[in-house]
Design an enzyme around this catalytic site. Structure first.
Site, PDB file in Angstrom:
ATOM      1  N   GLY A  97      87.663 110.687  37.411  1.00  0.00           N
ATOM      2  CA  GLY A  97      88.607 111.317  36.495  1.00  0.00           C
ATOM      3  C   GLY A  97      89.899 110.521  36.349  1.00  0.00           C
ATOM      4  N   GLU A 124      94.587 113.157  35.704  1.00  0.00           N
ATOM      5  CA  GLU A 124      95.673 113.494  36.619  1.00  0.00           C
ATOM      6  C   GLU A 124      96.115 112.316  37.479  1.00  0.00           C
ATOM      7  OE1 GLU A 124      93.166 116.688  38.013  1.00  0.00           O
ATOM      8  OE2 GLU A 124      94.765 118.124  37.618  1.00  0.00           O
ATOM      9  N   THR A 148      91.033 106.417  24.982  1.00  0.00           N
ATOM     10  CA  THR A 148      91.400 107.779  25.388  1.00  0.00           C
ATOM     11  C   THR A 148      91.790 107.802  26.868  1.00  0.00           C
ATOM     12  OG1 THR A 148      89.082 108.367  25.814  1.00  0.00           O
ATOM     13  CG2 THR A 148      89.954 108.889  23.641  1.00  0.00           C
ATOM     14  N   LEU A 169      85.097 105.449  30.368  1.00  0.00           N
ATOM     15  CA  LEU A 169      84.131 105.848  29.336  1.00  0.00           C
ATOM     16  C   LEU A 169      84.633 105.515  27.940  1.00  0.00           C
ATOM     17  CD1 LEU A 169      83.218 109.246  31.010  1.00  0.00           C
ATOM     18  CD2 LEU A 169      81.856 107.148  31.002  1.00  0.00           C
ATOM     19  N   GLY A 202      96.832 121.712  27.375  1.00  0.00           N
ATOM     20  CA  GLY A 202      96.654 122.736  28.399  1.00  0.00           C
ATOM     21  C   GLY A 202      97.413 122.370  29.665  1.00  0.00           C
TER      22      GLY A 202
END
Ligand code: FES
Ligand code: FES
Lengths: 171, 732
Positions: free
Chosen positions: B690, B693, B622, B618, B243
């Protein structure tokens, strides 16, 4: 007007009666329920649609299905299943050689055929010479896989996975 | 049975006290086996194959009105079912989190390539042929397409022109200063899966299988576009082929498919062609940025100025927030910001991976490199000297920030001390070699999210939320959180995502997905732990849950024995006061070694390291892959990506993957990513931040700074293609 074409896909004869304008890619996805092969561009620019035809990797979007009567086609579905993955499929999972997974079928079909090309001694743009055996350095792997774009940019994992299998890495 | 938390206070590290030991590990992706074997079904692949197929028709003028089209001729073509010009068709996609329809009415053309109709036929081949054959008549109008022309209308939103102290005076008084202008081109997310929707009606109820990042919002956007009740809309997006912002808001193909399916009484599939993805989804705005830095004799900043011009269509609310990180990254008393939006008739501008930082940090971090050179201070040291104690504009504390450690640790690992500070000194055959550094920063955001967790009587669990996994690892991370909290082996947890029938989560965007949806899962599990503790008449903190076994003070039993029925909870997280009281961001540092060819000016990245502080990680694997993705987007931005608009009519010249150059495998060396140990109690109960980005922020600047170190060529107009490097190369 439609044309009848019989292809040997993943070892089985499959017959298709389709518009002659149908690409091999659309034949797989829209007519034969083999949706594992992906469409990223439909212009031969991304490699997402890579399948193996008579042992060679090609972009399935760049060729018409009706040109392949009698040809042997291997798609991602023919390489393994979630329960029984091929060595490359397994290595892609272990090395995180994908993120969204959309380019992945193409990457794995491409890599499967690429390993055979290297074994057969085909040189690439980065090969030091044309005659010698090809040893799959990271640079050789990257060059030979550069027709398969990955916007998620899983390239480091893709190279690690392929290197692992090329060197006979454990399943 | 719900558990709700509003983040008004910092949270203890609960998950760190659990016993299962799966959180943070590099557990392989759970969606891996279905993806590598081609079994995962993406949007266009749903349905039975009996769907009618729609192909969008694009405008071939820049601005004006559609006055007519030869629909009858096309309807007479073989297989054609319908030509749809419904006024509800979208001009462009909704902006992220819009929650309402974007501009509609395809008869009004606002940019070249805008969808104006949908041709539906029995097969793709028929629909494509008919769509290409449709003759359209227009009343064309003059259109402004150049964002940087003197005559272009420019908006200056009041709130975005801010000043603190006196930058001009600081510049005059400065011992060292930089005043440079940089440009960055338009870009495209270019997710590998083109935007796709399959729409199907059952009476008044619409089901849309779509490639979308934020289905909670997309459902309302789709309903609003169609003029129907959102309760009658279900969106499913279990697998999304990338996306990067381009699938945040409902897009033209979804609304077109829904209208056509309703009209025809049959399911309809619409997939954008690759050129349509370039033209009719979202572009990242090009920018022009002036950065001013003023420093004293020790290189301490006394002033920062960051003034930007971006562009968008008239009436679009989004504008690339270029200066976002500049506000909080470096010290300096005197500060000035300007933000101009040029209104032009080009493809809609919207969010692409790290809107703001992705381009703003290129300019800021290049300017810092220029300052380091001017002052004769090592670029790592210069950055270290300018780390503020508190937010330099509002005085807030940072929620967590190991920024200095990222710079120091990265410099040591990369071998930075071996860098020759004088440009153009290191040769390797026909290559100039250089090293560059740049900082990374990206604001961290928590968004309201819900998730349902069912603890089954057989000691397995199911997680359900409408959160999506767009390649980010959501399936895996949410399973890890539930497994850790409930003491279950990972294989005992199943995760179901991307369906508006599940509790609404924040969706994938703004790097908030894992922290927000993950916190909702955490809260649901906390409630389940409370229920188990109640059954044993003890306190949850006395419970040890591991491998399906429950241990409390002096008893041990299997979880399956304890449970007599399924327990279901919904966890619900909301942002609260901590969002206001603290400055939240992830930080990092990029180090790059680049080789520049002395003959051709070609730049190749030889090695690259990113060191990040992003709270609790986490899933190490990934998260690392997310950072790889960001860094490689940065390499593309630095060296190759450039969406070119024709100056005459604003159309996109290179609207395909052969001419818009995203990095390919051989462009990318092995990348190193290091996460520093960090917890952020103010961010969310997982104490995570996060990472999706953060990796792109500053990455491209490390490369152009390395090009400067290699050659002495300062590229200020991105990307650093051969023609921009070659003329400045030192003579041999
Ligand atoms: S879909 Fe065939 S190369 Fe892109
Ligand atoms: S995994 Fe998403 S494009 Fe390769």
């Amino acid at each position: 007007m439609t044309l009848k074409t019989t292809l040997k896909i993943n070892g089985k004869d499959r017959t298709l009666d389709a518009d002659p304008r149908t690409s091999l890619l659309d034949a797989l996805r829209n007519h034969l329920d083999l949706k594992g092969t992906k469409k990223g561009c439909d212009h031969g620019q991304c490699g997402a649609c890579t399948v193996i035809v008579n042992g060679r990797r090609i972009n399935a979007c760049l060729t018409l299905a009706c040109m392949h009567d009698g040809d042997e086609v291997t798609t991602i579905e023919g390489l393994g299943t979630p329960e029984q993955m091929s060595a490359l499929q397994d290595a892609f999972v272990r090395h995180d050689g994908f993120q969204c997974g959309y380019c992945t079928a193409g990457q794995i079909c491409s890599a499967t055929a690429m390993l055979d090309e290297a074994k057969a001694g085909w040189p690439s743009h980065v090969s030091a010479s044309l005659g010698d055996d090809v040893s799959l350095t990271d640079e050789e792997i990257s060059e030979r896989m550069s027709g398969n774009l990955c916007r998620c940019s899983a390239y480091p994992g893709i190279v690690n996975a392929i290197r692992d299998v090329a060197r006979g890495g454990a399943r | 049975m719900n558990q709700h938390l509003k983040m008004d206070r910092p949270q203890d590290d609960v998950i760190g006290t659990m016993a299962q030991g799966v959180i943070g590990t590099a557990a392989p992706r759970r969606d891996g086996p279905v993806k590598v074997t081609g079994q995962a079904r993406y949007a266009a692949e749903t349905g039975t194959g009996a769907e009618a197929v729609g192909v969008l028709v694009r405008a071939t003028i820049t601005k004006g009105r559609v006055t007519g089209m030869d629909s009858d001729a096309v309807r007479a073509m073989p297989g054609v079912l319908s030509v749809i010009t419904d006024k509800r068709l979208l001009r462009n996609p909704a902006q992220g989190t819009a929650n309402a329809a974007p501009v509609q009415d395809p008869g009004q053309v606002a940019y070249f390539g805008q969808p104006i109709a949908l041709v539906v036929a029995e097969t793709f081949e028929q629909a494509r042929h008919a769509a290409q054959g449709l003759k359209v008549r227009y009343a064309a109008e003059e259109a402004v397409t150049d964002p940087f022309a003197d005559t272009t209308e420019v908006e200056r939103p009041e709130a975005k022109q801010t000043e603190q102290g006196d930058l001009d005076a600081a510049m005059t008084a400065a011992e060292f200063s930089v005043d440079s202008t940089y440009t960055t081109p338009a870009q495209n997310s270019a997710a590998m899966e083109p935007h796709a929707s399959v729409a199907e009606w059952d009476g008044d109820r619409l089901t849309l299988h779509g490639s979308y990042q934020m289905v909670k919002y997309n459902r309302n956007e789709l309903a609003d576009s169609l003029g129907i009740d959102p309760a009658n809309v279900r969106i499913r997006a279990p697998y999304v082929g990338g996306g990067f912002g381009s699938k945040l808001g409902i897009a033209p193909e979804a609304v077109a498919a829904a209208i056509a399916a309703r009209d025809l009484g049959r399911a309809v599939r619409v997939v954008m062609s690759r050129p349509q993805v370039f033209e009719a989804t979202m572009r990242r705005s090009g920018t022009r940025q002036r950065v001013r830095l003023a420093a004293d004799a020790d290189g301490r900043l006394t002033g920062i100025g960051h003034e930007a011009r971006v562009s968008n269509l008239p009436d679009e609310a989004f504008s690339e927030p270029v200066t976002m990180a500049t506000h909080f990254l470096y010290a300096g008393k005197n500060r000035k910001y300007a933000h101009e939006i040029a209104r032009v008739h080009r493809t809609c501008a919207g969010s692409m991976r790290a809107p703001g930082e992705a381009v703003g940090m290129l300019a800021l971090e290049n300017a810092m490199d220029e300052l380091a050179h001017a002052a004769g201070i090592d670029p790592v040291e210069l950055r270290l000297r300018n780390i503020p104690d508190v937010h330099p504009e509002n005085g807030k504390d940072y929620s967590s920030r190991r920024f200095a450690d990222c710079l120091r640790d990265g410099a040591a690992r990369f071998g930075w001390s071996a860098r020759n500070p004088k440009p153009g000194q290191v040769r390797d055959g026909e290559w100039f070699i250089g090293m560059g550094v740049a900082s990374a920063a990206r604001g961290n955001i928590l968004q309201e999210s819900q998730a349902r967790v069912i603890l089954h009587a057989d000691a397995t669990a199911t997680v359900e939320t409408d959160m999506t996994d767009i390649g980010t690892g959501t399936y895996t991370i949410l399973a890890q959180i539930a497994a850790e909290m409930l003491g279950l082996p990972l294989d005992s947890v199943s995760v179901r995502l991307g369906d508006t029938d599940f509790p609404p989560a924040a969706g994938s965007g703004g790097s908030w997905g894992a922290g927000s949806a993950g916190s909702a899962v955490f809260l649901a599990c906390q409630k389940l732990r409370q229920s188990l503790a109640d059954m044993l008449d003890t306190d949850p903190s006395e419970l040890t849950l591991r491998d399906g076994t429950v241990t409390s003070s002096n008893t041990q039993q299997s979880l399956a024995d304890l449970l007599s029925e399924d327990l279901t909870t919904i966890g619900h997280i909301e942002p609260g006061e901590t969002s206001e009281t603290m400055q939240h961001a992830g930080f990092g540092a990029h180090f790059a070694e680049v080789a520049v060819n002395a003959v051709t000016g070609e730049s190749r990245v030889r090695r690259m390291l990113g060191v990040f502080s992003a709270g609790r990680i986490l899933n190490e694997q990934t998260a690392r892959s997310q950072c790889h993705g960001g860094m490689i987007f940065g390499i593309g931005a630095a060296l190759t990506e450039d969406m070119v608009h024709d100056h005459r009519d604003g159309h996109i010249v290179n609207h395909n993957l052969a001419e818009y150059h995203i990095p390919v495998n051989l462009d990318i060396p092995q990348l190193d990513v290091v996460f520093l140990e960090e917890r952020d109690a103010w961010a969310n109960p997982l104490q995570s931040k996060g990472v999706g980005e953060l990796g792109i922020s500053g990455a491209g600047a490390a490369i152009t700074n390395a090009i400067y170190n290699a050659t002495g060529v300062r590229v200020r107009d991105y990307p650093a293609t051969l023609d921009r490097v070659l003329p400045g190369l030192p003579d041999d």
